[in-house]
Design a protein around this motif. Structure first.
Motif, PDB file in Angstrom:
ATOM      1  N   LEU A 192       0.744  -1.081   0.019  1.00 10.40           N
ATOM      2  CA  LEU A 192       0.201   0.160   0.060  1.00 10.40           C
ATOM      3  C   LEU A 192       0.806   1.435  -0.395  1.00 10.40           C
ATOM      4  N   GLY A 193       2.177   1.293   0.547  1.00 11.25           N
ATOM      5  CA  GLY A 193       2.960   2.250   0.209  1.00 11.25           C
ATOM      6  C   GLY A 193       4.450   2.260   1.230  1.00 11.25           C
ATOM      7  N   GLU A 194       4.045   3.044   1.769  1.00  9.20           N
ATOM      8  CA  GLU A 194       5.517   3.070   2.338  1.00  9.20           C
ATOM      9  C   GLU A 194       5.292   2.722   3.745  1.00  9.20           C
ATOM     10  N   MET A 195       5.071   1.310   5.295  1.00  7.75           N
ATOM     11  CA  MET A 195       5.569   1.611   5.824  1.00  7.75           C
ATOM     12  C   MET A 195       6.927   1.311   6.827  1.00  7.75           C
ATOM     13  N   GLY A 196       6.370   1.638   8.030  1.00  8.82           N
ATOM     14  CA  GLY A 196       7.876   1.711   8.052  1.00  8.82           C
ATOM     15  C   GLY A 196       7.796   1.733  10.392  1.00  8.82           C
ATOM     16  N   TYR A 197       8.429   0.709  11.341  1.00 10.62           N
ATOM     17  CA  TYR A 197       8.368   1.111  12.215  1.00 10.62           C
ATOM     18  C   TYR A 197       9.459   1.845  12.642  1.00 10.62           C
ATOM     19  N   TYR A 198       9.271   2.691  14.330  1.00  9.02           N
ATOM     20  CA  TYR A 198      10.119   3.693  14.935  1.00  9.02           C
ATOM     21  C   TYR A 198       9.820   2.282  15.818  1.00  9.02           C
ATOM     22  N   VAL A 199      11.527   1.435  16.427  1.00  7.30           N
ATOM     23  CA  VAL A 199      11.052   1.413  17.925  1.00  7.30           C
ATOM     24  C   VAL A 199      11.871   1.832  18.857  1.00  7.30           C
ATOM     25  N   ILE A 200      11.907   1.430  19.790  1.00  6.71           N
ATOM     26  CA  ILE A 200      12.553   2.374  21.275  1.00  6.71           C
ATOM     27  C   ILE A 200      12.505   1.295  22.160  1.00  6.71           C
ATOM     28  N   SER A 201      14.228   1.169  22.323  1.00 10.19           N
ATOM     29  CA  SER A 201      14.578  -0.384  22.613  1.00 10.19           C
ATOM     30  C   SER A 201      14.713  -0.242  24.690  1.00 10.19           C
ATOM     31  N   LYS A 202      14.445  -0.663  25.743  1.00 14.00           N
ATOM     32  CA  LYS A 202      15.208  -0.140  26.928  1.00 14.00           C
ATOM     33  C   LYS A 202      15.365  -1.332  27.196  1.00 14.00           C
ATOM     34  N   GLY A 203      16.122  -2.393  26.073  1.00 12.72           N
ATOM     35  CA  GLY A 203      17.086  -3.555  26.691  1.00 12.72           C
ATOM     36  C   GLY A 203      16.149  -4.625  27.712  1.00 12.72           C
ATOM     37  N   ASP A 204      14.762  -4.228  26.912  1.00 15.43           N
ATOM     38  CA  ASP A 204      14.078  -5.433  28.092  1.00 15.43           C
ATOM     39  C   ASP A 204      13.646  -6.354  26.734  1.00 15.43           C
ATOM     40  N   LEU A 205      12.842  -7.143  26.967  1.00 14.78           N
ATOM     41  CA  LEU A 205      11.746  -8.481  26.784  1.00 14.78           C
ATOM     42  C   LEU A 205      11.414  -7.306  25.378  1.00 14.78           C
ATOM     43  N   ILE A 213       4.184   3.405  14.435  1.00 15.71           N
ATOM     44  CA  ILE A 213       3.455   2.688  13.190  1.00 15.71           C
ATOM     45  C   ILE A 213       3.878   3.498  12.452  1.00 15.71           C
ATOM     46  N   ARG A 214       4.112   3.564  11.054  1.00 16.54           N
ATOM     47  CA  ARG A 214       3.817   4.811   9.711  1.00 16.54           C
ATOM     48  C   ARG A 214       2.952   3.458   8.603  1.00 16.54           C
ATOM     49  N   SER A 215       1.875   3.849   8.887  1.00 17.94           N
ATOM     50  CA  SER A 215       1.485   2.964   7.762  1.00 17.94           C
ATOM     51  C   SER A 215       0.687   3.621   6.794  1.00 17.94           C
ATOM     52  N   ALA A 216       0.702   3.325   5.726  1.00 16.98           N
ATOM     53  CA  ALA A 216       0.360   4.072   4.415  1.00 16.98           C
ATOM     54  C   ALA A 216      -0.946   4.327   4.532  1.00 16.98           C
ATOM     55  N   SER A 217      -1.717   3.252   4.489  1.00 14.70           N
ATOM     56  CA  SER A 217      -2.830   3.917   4.421  1.00 14.70           C
ATOM     57  C   SER A 217      -3.604   5.660   4.894  1.00 14.70           C
ATOM     58  N   PHE A 218      -2.991   5.390   6.351  1.00 10.87           N
ATOM     59  CA  PHE A 218      -3.116   6.842   7.482  1.00 10.87           C
ATOM     60  C   PHE A 218      -2.935   7.228   6.314  1.00 10.87           C
ATOM     61  N   ASN A 219      -2.002   7.778   6.040  1.00 12.02           N
ATOM     62  CA  ASN A 219      -1.731   9.109   4.776  1.00 12.02           C
ATOM     63  C   ASN A 219      -2.395   9.428   3.424  1.00 12.02           C
ATOM     64  N   ASN A 220      -2.793   8.149   2.785  1.00  8.32           N
ATOM     65  CA  ASN A 220      -3.094   7.673   1.342  1.00  8.32           C
ATOM     66  C   ASN A 220      -4.362   8.385   1.562  1.00  8.32           C
ATOM     67  N   ILE A 221      -5.341   8.144   2.232  1.00 10.12           N
ATOM     68  CA  ILE A 221      -6.751   9.291   2.909  1.00 10.12           C
ATOM     69  C   ILE A 221      -6.742   9.756   3.514  1.00 10.12           C
ATOM     70  N   SER A 222      -5.413  10.757   3.456  1.00 11.76           N
ATOM     71  CA  SER A 222      -5.295  12.196   4.141  1.00 11.76           C
ATOM     72  C   SER A 222      -5.598  13.342   2.758  1.00 11.76           C
ATOM     73  N   VAL A 223      -5.748  12.760   1.456  1.00 13.17           N
ATOM     74  CA  VAL A 223      -5.664  13.297   0.845  1.00 13.17           C
ATOM     75  C   VAL A 223      -7.057  13.603   0.474  1.00 13.17           C
ATOM     76  N   VAL A 224      -8.223  12.986   1.418  1.00 12.60           N
ATOM     77  CA  VAL A 224      -9.874  11.984   0.574  1.00 12.60           C
ATOM     78  C   VAL A 224     -10.578  13.924   0.842  1.00 12.60           C
ATOM     79  N   PRO A 225     -10.225  14.290   1.592  1.00  8.53           N
ATOM     80  CA  PRO A 225     -11.144  16.093   1.904  1.00  8.53           C
ATOM     81  C   PRO A 225     -10.440  17.081   0.742  1.00  8.53           C
ATOM     82  N   TRP A 226      -9.178  17.188   0.655  1.00 15.45           N
ATOM     83  CA  TRP A 226      -9.148  17.593  -0.787  1.00 15.45           C
ATOM     84  C   TRP A 226      -9.258  17.042  -1.852  1.00 15.45           C
ATOM     85  N   VAL A 227      -9.549  16.042  -2.347  1.00 19.02           N
ATOM     86  CA  VAL A 227      -9.563  15.241  -3.370  1.00 19.02           C
ATOM     87  C   VAL A 227     -10.754  15.115  -3.986  1.00 19.02           C
TER      88      VAL A 227
END
Lengths: 179, 390
Positions: free
Chosen positions: B331-344, B351-365
């Motif tokens: 669906l597009g660019e999907m990314g994870y920004y993971v912060i770990s503190k040394g735990d399990l 989570i950057r998921s593609a569809s959220f940004n893709n439908i943000s154009v809906v009001p404009w289009v």
């Protein structure tokens, strides 16, 4: 149909009615989450082909439907809509809860926004476990529901106390207890 | 006595005034229409609130959150290996593709790298999940426009891909196959020959779709010139994937980014389309499905031998740090920004998921389009509700 209104139906007529009802189940087009795709595969794909069981996956309005498949995660925001759509269906109506999320919350059992089980808001007839269940499992659920409808006493259901009188206990596909 | 030009001008003004009066008399109240949260054409529980003037949309707003399951909070109470089982269900059509960026981010933090064979198999499964995702889109597109046949064909040919994924991973829908440091298991015997046959079938499916749908006159008139998103607007709204490439922006993370997947070992074309309309978005997806089958074929030809699992400890503790990995998902660019503190488990995952940004154009289009085009534009933007709300 005065006999039906009074709730006393001769056995041959009941059998005939139930046979007709069980093989013309109109199921409401309703997809919630992942399971909706497997439901689509069961209802819309040539490999699984639910229509051979006499299930018609066409109505786009709850007012024309006999059966609804709750296919996926019910969130707290969606739950009022689920209840409202269920209430719009005419009696007698049946519910198949498909997938772990609709059964009990599934992988989101500790989530703050997921309703843990759709049976908290509407009565469920058949539970189909799995995450997501295979289309065959859903078809098994449909067959179990049809067996249930065939053995149902229409009069008892229509005399029923309250609007959603439960005539029989729910069934789990593949067996197993209901906690 | 006025001259001719003046008289013409006056009559023009009078006509304008009469028109204006008529418009005021005929003016109708605006109407607010709810599409969803349950609607046969919303691909899930998306609610679009549109305000209509006659049959034209003057204002539109997507109402989100009907499928919000609290992923980012849930990842905080799961261990690293458990998170993959969870993130499978974000974009439920291309499940395996969701695991990969998270695992890559965790590997980046642990400073391990999967063996080459694992990377190649990952890439193959990644592309298979892209095919499984987009082939259903092509079928669903027909349904949204009133054609029933394509969806049967899509489900028929999608089953072959799902069987392959099931054969390799054991999971038909949600594989949960990716591990930190490699894969759960090696490929089963005979899988590669079978995959090549299925790829032939899939290319045949793409040809059929191109003839049946994209060559259809009604299809073209419903989609061409509708819902045009220019390149600048697409970039401003953060569109990614096929939606961005359909606006003429040549941007593909598979090619542009150096990550631990085998995309640099294969030749493939990144398709773009200059139009930016609904047709372009659908056409790009069709071409990408075909391209994905070619990528799979090339990868299977040169798959290296060796182990599929690197040396990692049995109990995975990820060292302290932060990592961002994104991949080009179906669906597009999907990314994870993971912060770990040394735990399990991770301390925090964005989570950057593609569809959220893709439908943000809906009001404009959607502004200014007609009601039937709302459905076709939404279908061509192609979002998955789990990917929007998470």
């Amino acid at each position: 149909m005065g006999l039906v209104d009074r709730g006393r139906l001769p056995t041959p007529l009941t059998t005939l009615f139930n046979l007709g009802r069980s093989y013309s189940l109109w199921v409401y087009q309703w997809g919630l989450a992942c399971c909706a795709i497997e439901m689509g595969a069961a209802f819309g794909s040539p490999r699984y082909d639910v229509m051979r069981l006499g299930v018609i996956p066409l109505p786009a309005s709850p007012r024309q439907a006999d059966l609804v498949v709750i296919s996926g995660t019910v969130t707290d925001k969606m739950a009022p809509s689920v209840k409202r759509l269920y209430e719009q269906m005419p009696e007698p109506k049946y519910v198949i809860s498909m997938g772990s999320c609709a059964n009990c919350g599934g992988p989101y059992w500790d989530s703050y926004s997921v309703t843990k089980g759709v049976d908290q808001i509407i009565p469920v007839d058949i539970y189909v476990p799995g995450c997501p269940p295979r289309p065959e499992a859903l078809l098994e659920g449909v067959v179990l529901l049809q067996q249930r409808i065939k053995n149902e006493d229409m009069g008892a259901r229509w005399r029923g106390e309250g609007t959603h009188a439960r005539v029989a206990e729910p069934v789990v596909v593949g067996g197993g207890p209901i906690e | 006595m006025t001259d001719l030009a003046d008289r013409q001008k006056l009559s023009y003004i009078a006509a304008q005034a009469a028109d204006a009066r008529l418009n005021v008399e005929l003016e109708t109240e605006g109407m607010t229409l709810n599409i969803g949260p349950q609607h046969p054409a919303t691909l899930g529980t998306l609610r679009i609130i549109v305000r209509l003037d006659g049959e034209q949309v003057v204002w539109a707003e997507p109402g989100l959150g009907y499928m919000h399951r609290g992923y980012e909070k849930l990842t905080e109470v799961r261990t690293f290996p458990q998170v993959t089982a969870l993130v499978n269900r974000i974009d439920w059509l291309g499940s395996f593709a969701n695991e990969v960026p998270f695992i890559l981010a965790a590997e980046k933090l642990m400073e391990v790298e999967a063996p080459p064979r694992a990377q190649w198999i990952r890439t193959v499964l990644f592309e298979l999940s892209r095919i499984a995702n987009v082939s259903l889109f092509l079928g669903d597109l027909g349904v949204q426009l009133g054609a029933i046949t394509p969806v049967f064909m899509a489900f028929r040919d999608r089953e072959y891909v799902l069987n392959l994924i099931e054969g390799a991973t054991g999971g038909r829908f949600h594989p949960n196959f990716d591990r930190i440091g490699g894969l759960k298991e090696d490929l089963p015997a005979g899988w590669i020959t079978e995959t090549k046959q299925v790829m032939k079938k899939l290319r045949n499916f793409c040809d059929q779709m191109e003839d049946l749908l994209f060559g259809n006159e009604i299809f073209q008139s419903r989609l061409r010139g509708i819902g045009v998103i220019p390149a600048e607007v697409a970039k401003q709204y953060g569109l990614s994937g096929p939606n961005l490439r359909a606006s003429g922006v040549d941007w593909d993370l598979r090619r542009d980014q150096k990550i631990a997947l085998a995309y640099d070992k294969v030749q493939f074309k990144v398709w773009t389309h200059p139009d930016g309309d609904s047709f372009a978005r659908c056409w790009i997806r069709l071409q990408e499905t075909r391209e994905a089958t070619k990528i799979v074929d090339q990868l299977l030809d040169g798959i290296p031998s060796g182990s599929v699992m690197a040396k990692v400890p049995r109990i995975i503790k990820v060292p302290e740090g932060e990592a961002w990995v994104s991949t080009e998902n179906p669906l597009g660019e999907m990314g994870y920004y993971v912060i770990s503190k040394g735990d399990l488990g991770p301390f925090r995952v964005k989570i950057r998921s593609a569809s959220f940004n893709n439908i943000s154009v809906v009001p404009w289009v959607l502004r200014g389009v007609y009601v039937p085009d709302v459905i076709s534009i939404l279908a061509s933007l192609y979002f998955i509700l789990g990917d929007i709300d998470r």
